[in-house]
Design a protein around this motif. Structure first.
Motif, PDB file in Angstrom:
ATOM      1  N   PHE A  59      -9.240   8.379  11.414  1.00  0.00           N
ATOM      2  CA  PHE A  59      -9.736   7.306  12.601  1.00  0.00           C
ATOM      3  C   PHE A  59      -9.120   5.945  11.955  1.00  0.00           C
ATOM      4  O   PHE A  59      -9.003   5.171  12.820  1.00  0.00           O
ATOM      5  N   ASN A  60      -8.774   5.839  10.585  1.00  0.00           N
ATOM      6  CA  ASN A  60      -8.016   4.607  10.613  1.00  0.00           C
ATOM      7  C   ASN A  60      -6.644   4.773  11.193  1.00  0.00           C
ATOM      8  O   ASN A  60      -6.233   3.700  11.459  1.00  0.00           O
ATOM      9  N   ALA A  61      -6.192   5.856  10.870  1.00  0.00           N
ATOM     10  CA  ALA A  61      -4.662   6.170  11.475  1.00  0.00           C
ATOM     11  C   ALA A  61      -4.751   5.737  13.056  1.00  0.00           C
ATOM     12  O   ALA A  61      -3.931   5.195  13.553  1.00  0.00           O
ATOM     13  N   LEU A  62      -5.956   6.248  13.629  1.00  0.00           N
ATOM     14  CA  LEU A  62      -6.031   5.954  15.085  1.00  0.00           C
ATOM     15  C   LEU A  62      -6.377   4.622  15.422  1.00  0.00           C
ATOM     16  O   LEU A  62      -6.196   4.029  16.636  1.00  0.00           O
ATOM     17  N   GLY A  63      -6.412   3.747  14.452  1.00  0.00           N
ATOM     18  CA  GLY A  63      -6.844   2.232  14.765  1.00  0.00           C
ATOM     19  C   GLY A  63      -8.053   2.039  15.159  1.00  0.00           C
ATOM     20  O   GLY A  63      -8.687   1.099  15.774  1.00  0.00           O
ATOM     21  N   ALA A  79       0.746  -1.040   0.066  1.00  0.00           N
ATOM     22  CA  ALA A  79       0.128  -0.048  -0.087  1.00  0.00           C
ATOM     23  C   ALA A  79       0.866   1.215  -0.140  1.00  0.00           C
ATOM     24  O   ALA A  79       1.822   1.361   0.451  1.00  0.00           O
ATOM     25  N   PRO A  80       0.397   2.328  -0.475  1.00  0.00           N
ATOM     26  CA  PRO A  80       1.010   3.559  -0.488  1.00  0.00           C
ATOM     27  C   PRO A  80       1.090   4.238   0.944  1.00  0.00           C
ATOM     28  O   PRO A  80       0.426   3.672   1.655  1.00  0.00           O
ATOM     29  N   LYS A  81       2.186   4.884   1.210  1.00  0.00           N
ATOM     30  CA  LYS A  81       2.327   5.530   2.421  1.00  0.00           C
ATOM     31  C   LYS A  81       1.078   6.517   2.434  1.00  0.00           C
ATOM     32  O   LYS A  81       0.801   7.416   1.682  1.00  0.00           O
ATOM     33  N   ARG A  82       0.417   6.249   3.581  1.00  0.00           N
ATOM     34  CA  ARG A  82      -0.598   7.323   3.893  1.00  0.00           C
ATOM     35  C   ARG A  82      -0.239   8.783   4.336  1.00  0.00           C
ATOM     36  O   ARG A  82       0.879   8.733   4.984  1.00  0.00           O
ATOM     37  N   LYS A  83      -0.926  10.039   4.228  1.00  0.00           N
ATOM     38  CA  LYS A  83      -0.497  11.201   4.625  1.00  0.00           C
ATOM     39  C   LYS A  83      -0.664  10.980   6.177  1.00  0.00           C
ATOM     40  O   LYS A  83      -1.270  10.546   6.704  1.00  0.00           O
ATOM     41  N   GLU A  84       0.341  12.185   6.499  1.00  0.00           N
ATOM     42  CA  GLU A  84       0.460  12.344   7.883  1.00  0.00           C
ATOM     43  C   GLU A  84      -0.870  13.297   8.181  1.00  0.00           C
ATOM     44  O   GLU A  84      -0.592  14.490   7.884  1.00  0.00           O
ATOM     45  N   ILE A  85      -1.675  12.787   9.158  1.00  0.00           N
ATOM     46  CA  ILE A  85      -2.763  13.690   9.344  1.00  0.00           C
ATOM     47  C   ILE A  85      -2.975  13.547  10.823  1.00  0.00           C
ATOM     48  O   ILE A  85      -3.862  14.444  11.390  1.00  0.00           O
ATOM     49  N   LEU A  86      -2.327  12.847  11.778  1.00  0.00           N
ATOM     50  CA  LEU A  86      -2.422  13.100  13.234  1.00  0.00           C
ATOM     51  C   LEU A  86      -1.569  13.979  13.746  1.00  0.00           C
ATOM     52  O   LEU A  86      -0.416  14.304  13.546  1.00  0.00           O
ATOM     53  N   MET A  96       4.738  12.759  -3.649  1.00  0.00           N
ATOM     54  CA  MET A  96       4.051  13.719  -3.536  1.00  0.00           C
ATOM     55  C   MET A  96       2.755  13.517  -2.694  1.00  0.00           C
ATOM     56  O   MET A  96       2.314  14.349  -1.883  1.00  0.00           O
ATOM     57  N   MET A  97       2.298  12.512  -3.020  1.00  0.00           N
ATOM     58  CA  MET A  97       1.000  12.062  -2.227  1.00  0.00           C
ATOM     59  C   MET A  97       1.306  12.238  -0.707  1.00  0.00           C
ATOM     60  O   MET A  97       0.312  12.418   0.001  1.00  0.00           O
ATOM     61  N   ALA A  98       2.317  11.601  -0.132  1.00  0.00           N
ATOM     62  CA  ALA A  98       2.557  11.780   1.077  1.00  0.00           C
ATOM     63  C   ALA A  98       3.226  12.869   1.761  1.00  0.00           C
ATOM     64  O   ALA A  98       2.835  13.340   2.758  1.00  0.00           O
ATOM     65  N   GLN A  99       4.290  13.619   0.998  1.00  0.00           N
ATOM     66  CA  GLN A  99       5.010  14.740   1.548  1.00  0.00           C
ATOM     67  C   GLN A  99       4.294  16.003   1.138  1.00  0.00           C
ATOM     68  O   GLN A  99       4.243  17.082   1.867  1.00  0.00           O
ATOM     69  N   ASN A 100       3.523  15.972  -0.122  1.00  0.00           N
ATOM     70  CA  ASN A 100       2.839  17.360  -0.394  1.00  0.00           C
ATOM     71  C   ASN A 100       1.403  16.886  -0.674  1.00  0.00           C
ATOM     72  O   ASN A 100       1.120  17.238  -2.059  1.00  0.00           O
ATOM     73  N   PRO A 101       0.438  16.643  -0.094  1.00  0.00           N
ATOM     74  CA  PRO A 101      -0.875  16.070  -0.584  1.00  0.00           C
ATOM     75  C   PRO A 101      -1.725  17.216  -1.138  1.00  0.00           C
ATOM     76  O   PRO A 101      -2.701  16.918  -1.924  1.00  0.00           O
ATOM     77  N   GLU A 102      -1.356  18.442  -0.588  1.00  0.00           N
ATOM     78  CA  GLU A 102      -2.444  19.482  -1.300  1.00  0.00           C
ATOM     79  C   GLU A 102      -1.930  19.804  -2.758  1.00  0.00           C
ATOM     80  O   GLU A 102      -2.818  19.770  -3.659  1.00  0.00           O
ATOM     81  N   LEU A 103      -0.825  19.705  -2.967  1.00  0.00           N
ATOM     82  CA  LEU A 103      -0.265  19.965  -4.570  1.00  0.00           C
ATOM     83  C   LEU A 103      -0.776  18.491  -5.312  1.00  0.00           C
ATOM     84  O   LEU A 103      -1.101  18.538  -6.442  1.00  0.00           O
ATOM     85  N   GLU A 144       6.548   5.973   9.055  1.00  0.00           N
ATOM     86  CA  GLU A 144       6.894   5.625   7.663  1.00  0.00           C
ATOM     87  C   GLU A 144       5.827   4.987   6.566  1.00  0.00           C
ATOM     88  O   GLU A 144       6.029   5.652   5.497  1.00  0.00           O
ATOM     89  N   TYR A 145       4.795   4.645   7.306  1.00  0.00           N
ATOM     90  CA  TYR A 145       3.497   4.104   6.430  1.00  0.00           C
ATOM     91  C   TYR A 145       2.118   4.989   6.698  1.00  0.00           C
ATOM     92  O   TYR A 145       1.626   4.707   5.814  1.00  0.00           O
ATOM     93  N   GLY A 146       2.351   5.591   7.707  1.00  0.00           N
ATOM     94  CA  GLY A 146       1.091   6.488   8.115  1.00  0.00           C
ATOM     95  C   GLY A 146       0.023   5.556   8.671  1.00  0.00           C
ATOM     96  O   GLY A 146      -1.134   5.909   9.087  1.00  0.00           O
ATOM     97  N   ARG A 147       0.418   4.273   9.005  1.00  0.00           N
ATOM     98  CA  ARG A 147      -0.526   3.322   9.817  1.00  0.00           C
ATOM     99  C   ARG A 147       0.335   2.425  10.404  1.00  0.00           C
ATOM    100  O   ARG A 147       1.329   2.103  10.284  1.00  0.00           O
ATOM    101  N   ILE A 148      -0.085   1.898  11.431  1.00  0.00           N
ATOM    102  CA  ILE A 148       0.472   0.766  12.332  1.00  0.00           C
ATOM    103  C   ILE A 148      -0.196  -0.722  11.755  1.00  0.00           C
ATOM    104  O   ILE A 148      -1.167  -1.011  12.158  1.00  0.00           O
TER     105      ILE A 148
END
Length: 661
Positions: A193-197, A28-35, A359-366, A69-73
């Protein structure tokens, strides 16, 4: 430890060794940092509650690193050592045959040949998860190995809440996925909420343990492509079908095009998955040069070939190039995962696959800006082709919805309720009026013995039942019957089994009940082993989705979800072995509510009683809703159902004179 002992152990009492990251696996791609910082601590606390405190000091930095690293546990360390695949039902430990069947189906969903991102427990669609982490998997399998037929396992979005006392006619498992309070169903809510598990995106058949690999969507796409060519009154022979996506379910498109008998061009940006589909023989050729692709298509058109061509690159460039070259596209669609546009479901044109992932992970707005820019280009290119006669339909992946949100030219010039877009959903023009309104939808089964001979016998039984029913079928459903008899006869020739020994066809309530009854009799007589029945959620009754499954509902109720909720409640007390209800699916988080079921046939009288009760409701619930929306095919179908079953009494609509209005 043996396989059975590992299942019964659940979460290990001693920590297993850290497993190396395997780059050859499709991850899976790295999820964006949202927490924020406090939420990251909460995510770690939530993950660690699966483990005894003595392990926390060692696991904490490891889980923190995964989150960064992955945005998820995912808890990669706890991935089992045994091969992940559906085994014969006899190999599973347990006290309940129904529970063993569910274990088999869970492992099939995570089989490396079936799952899109197996190490992240994702089956298809980029985010369609069976579980959020490996602790949930281990605990669920342990519970199922201990379960009796007097208990029910409660699943909260991947988390096994526990075994509760019930009774033998209750479902063995009840699954919910992503059941959010409505105001918390935006895409970023899923990310958070997925990142929170605490919740997950179950897609449709991923989080309900009923995915059977691409075969299900191969069948649906074959029926769709055949009927799309019928709609434009052209033979598929030599006709050109252009689309994109070779990932989870979308990988079925070229195979379906081959079965339908047309030329298919399917674009895909991910080289790894393109190679997998070519190795699996789901696509005939791979091309990386657009000029070369144009010449190959011209040759195929001249020779009226049946061939599937993958283009390793962006589909926007294909549409633009074919217009520039003057190639006539007969039918067009798209099956990228646009329900998940900002996290790997759709890649922008003009940017490499690798650069997009960064870009998806590091600059999600762009990244979002680039995706929307690409959608505008995509729609503009399609519009040029449709102006020359191409029939384009939205294949239920939220293409038109997301394109409209990007400001693309996809809105109808004179919109009406239910026809806001320039192009129809395939359900509006094809599957709704031709199949769903008459009760025809994706009925599927899995032979739990794992024996290909059992699958062949069930194919023969199903064909015999359908042939018998067809002799007395009304004209209105003769085409559906003929298509499915043709499909089932050719299914084995097309090597459609990936993972479990499974089959799918489109059947109405009569067909489903009679086929299931014949299976149960064959099991009772010792001709075949036990069989799991199920269906895709993409069906007559299971799903309320205003831009897909219920897009041909024009009475204003397509934004309601009463049908899906009633469907799963009704299946629960009519005999399903397990039931599921999800927020999100093929069109996006917050855009759909969908439900599914599984049922084990074991040759018993109990199974015979349950299948007749449940399957009749499972289909006719949806037909009744569609008839109330004044869909003529559904009115015909529900009247026919009431003639067969005197205990069925459905409110029928009256029609209003348009001149009076």
């Amino acid at each position: 430890m043996t396989f059975r002992e590992q299942i019964q152990q659940g979460i290990p009492t001693e920590l297993p060794k850290i497993k190396p990251y395997e780059p050859q696996i499709n991850h899976a791609p790295k999820r964006k940092e949202i927490l924020n910082e406090e939420e990251k601590k909460l995510a770690l606390k939530n993950a660690l509650r699966y483990f005894e405190p003595k392990f926390h000091a060692e696991l904490l930095p490891e889980f923190k690193k995964e989150l960064e690293e992955y945005g998820r546990i995912y808890m990669y360390r706890f991935r089992p050592d045994y091969e992940m695949k559906a085994r014969p039902i006899s190999e599973y430990p347990g006290k309940s045959e129904q529970a063993k069947a569910i274990m088999l189906m869970i492992q099939n969903n995570l089989d490396y040949a079936v799952a899109q991102h197996p190490h992240e427990l994702i089956t298809y669609g980029g985010n369609g998860a069976v579980f959020s982490n490996w602790a949930q998997y281990l605990l669920t399998m342990k519970y199922l190995s201990e379960m009796t037929d007097e208990q029910t396992l409660v699943m909260y979005s991947g988390h096994p809440m526990g075994l509760f006392p019930s009774h033998k006619d209750a479902p063995r498992v009840v699954v919910t996925n992503g059941m959010m309070i409505p105001n918390y169903s935006k895409p970023d809510d899923w990310e958070k909420f997925n990142a929170l598990g605490v919740t997950q995106y179950g897609q449709m058949t991923a989080g309900s343990y009923m995915y059977i690999g691409p075969q299900g969507i191969v069948h649906g796409t074959t029926i769709t492509v055949l009927n799309a060519f019928r709609k434009i009154k052209k033979s598929p022979k030599g006709g050109l079908f252009v689309t994109s996506g070779l990932g989870g379910m979308s990988g079925a498109q070229p195979k379906a095009g081959n079965i339908a008998g047309c030329i298919t061009v399917c674009a895909e940006v991910n080289p790894k998955i393109t190679k997998i589909r070519h190795d699996q023989k789901w696509v005939d050729e791979i091309h990386e040069d657009l000029d070369e692709l144009v010449e190959r298509v011209r040759k195929a058109q001249e020779n009226q070939e049946t061939v599937s061509l993958a283009f390793l690159g962006n589909v926007v460039e294909v549409w633009e190039k074919f217009e520039e070259a003057g190639l006539k596209i007969d039918i067009g669609s798209d099956q990228t995962s646009l329900h998940n546009p900002w996290a790997g479901g759709y890649y922008p044109a003009g940017i490499s696959f690798e650069e997009s992932n960064k870009m998806m992970a590091q600059n999600p707005e762009l990244f979002k800006e680039k995706v929307q820019e690409s959608l505008r280009r995509h729609a503009a290119a399609i519009n040029k082709h449709t102006a020359k006669g191409t029939y384009f339909f939205d294949y239920g992946n939220a293409f038109l919805l997301e394109a409209s949100r990007a400001g693309a030219d996809v809105m109808a010039e004179h919109p009406t309720l239910g026809r806001e877009f320039k192009y129809p959903s395939y359900v509006q023009d094809i599957m709704g009026p031709m199949c769903f309104d008459y009760g025809f939808g994706p009925f599927r089964w899995v032979c739990t013995s794992g024996n290909p001979e059992d699958l062949q016998k069930t194919d023969e039984i199903a064909t015999s039942v359908l042939n018998e029913i067809m002799q007395n079928s009304p004209d209105e459903i003769q085409q559906q019957m003929a298509d499915n008899i043709q499909w089932i006869k050719g299914a084995q020739e097309n090597n459609l089994v990936v993972g479990s020994q499974a089959r799918i066809l489109y059947a109405d309530a009569e067909g489903r009940m009679k086929i299931a009854e014949a299976f149960n009799k064959a099991i009772k007589n010792g001709e075949i082993g036990p069989v799991v029945l199920g269906r895709d959620h993409h069906d007559v009754s299971g799903t309320d989705s205003p831009y897909r499954e219920t897009s041909n509902i024009y009475d204003g109720s397509r934004f309601t979800a009463d049908m899906a909720i009633h469907n799963v409640i009704g299946d629960s007390f009519r005999g399903a072995t397990w039931v599921s209800i999800h927020n999100g699916g093929g069109v996006g988080w917050g855009e759909v509510i969908n439900g599914g079921f599984g049922m084990l046939l074991d040759g018993s009288d109990d199974a015979d009683r349950r299948l007749k009760s449940m399957l009749f409701w499972d289909v006719n619930n949806g037909i009744s809703r569609r008839s109330w929306a004044r869909n003529e095919g559904a009115i015909f179908a529900i009247k026919r159902a009431m003639e067969v079953e005197p205990n069925l009494k459905v409110t029928l609509p009256n029609f209003v004179d348009e001149h009076l209005l």
